[in-house]
Design an enzyme around this catalytic site. Structure first.
Site, short mmCIF file in Angstrom:
data_model
loop_
_atom_site.label_atom_id
_atom_site.label_comp_id
_atom_site.label_asym_id
_atom_site.label_seq_id
_atom_site.Cartn_x
_atom_site.Cartn_y
_atom_site.Cartn_z
N ASP A 112 0.87 -1.17 0.00
CA ASP A 112 0.00 0.00 0.00
C ASP A 112 0.90 1.23 0.00
O ASP A 112 1.47 1.58 1.02
CB ASP A 112 -0.91 -0.01 1.23
CG ASP A 112 -1.77 1.23 1.35
OD1 ASP A 112 -1.92 1.95 0.34
OD2 ASP A 112 -2.30 1.47 2.44
N ASP A 113 1.04 1.84 -1.19
CA ASP A 113 1.88 3.04 -1.32
C ASP A 113 1.11 4.30 -1.00
O ASP A 113 1.60 5.18 -0.30
CB ASP A 113 2.43 3.18 -2.74
CG ASP A 113 3.50 2.15 -3.06
OD1 ASP A 113 4.27 1.82 -2.16
OD2 ASP A 113 3.54 1.70 -4.21
N ARG A 115 -2.68 4.29 -0.82
CA ARG A 115 -4.05 3.92 -0.45
C ARG A 115 -5.04 4.13 -1.60
O ARG A 115 -6.19 3.78 -1.51
CB ARG A 115 -4.49 4.71 0.81
CG ARG A 115 -5.74 4.30 1.50
CD ARG A 115 -5.83 2.96 2.20
NE ARG A 115 -4.71 2.45 2.89
CZ ARG A 115 -4.60 2.31 4.19
NH1 ARG A 115 -5.55 2.69 4.98
NH2 ARG A 115 -3.52 1.78 4.72
#
Length: 160
Positions: A112-113, A115
């Protein structure tokens, strides 16, 4: 830009194993949706650890989403984009959507970079489930989404 984190298959396996009991205790999923391509491997590993004796395996469905604008280019570096692109989605005309109604659905991805992809997936799946509920006359059944990612980047925002 944050530094890339590389993990081995064994580390992924151990992360899934360490999370499985908490997922079972808090959520107990009936179905998993893997976000391709990174969510396929952890979803398959998780399924082994979430299997309860005497119960069937948890089915895995797949959706394809891309937030990386440089995918498909020759550049070595992937940079997060601003728009989520669907590359694969559930077939709304099939039984897949009916199978989501009233279920606990675990959405699985590897990282998860920002969201953005996860938020998109949840929002669009919720809309599709609501439409399927209406079309099938099953509005009273609650579908709950839960998210599992192997790694949350330090730059991720927490809006879901």
């Amino acid at each position: 830009m944050p530094e890339k984190v590389y993990v081995t298959y064994n580390q992924v396996h151990k992360l899934c194993q360490a999370s499985a009991q908490k997922i079972l205790n808090e959520f107990r999923p009936n179905l998993m949706i893997a976000i391709g391509g990174g969510g396929y491997v952890p979803a398959r590993i998780l399924r082994s650890f979430l299997k309860l004796p005497g119960e069937p395996n948890i089915p895995i469905q797949a959706i394809g989403l891309s937030l990386y604008e440089s995918l498909g280019t020759d550049g070595p570096e992937e940079k997060p984009g601003t728009k989520v692109t669907r590359t694969q989605w559930l077939d709304l005309s099939s039984l897949e959507m009916a199978n989501l109604i009233g279920k606990n659905v675990l959405i699985v991805d590897e990282v998860d970079d920002t969201r953005t992809t996860l938020e998109y997936a949840v929002r669009e799946l919720e809309k599709d489930v609501q439409l399927a509920q209406k079309n099938l006359g099953r509005e009273g059944e609650k579908t709950t989404f839960y998210i599992f990612v192997l790694h949350v980047s330090t730059c991720a925002s927490y809006g879901i």
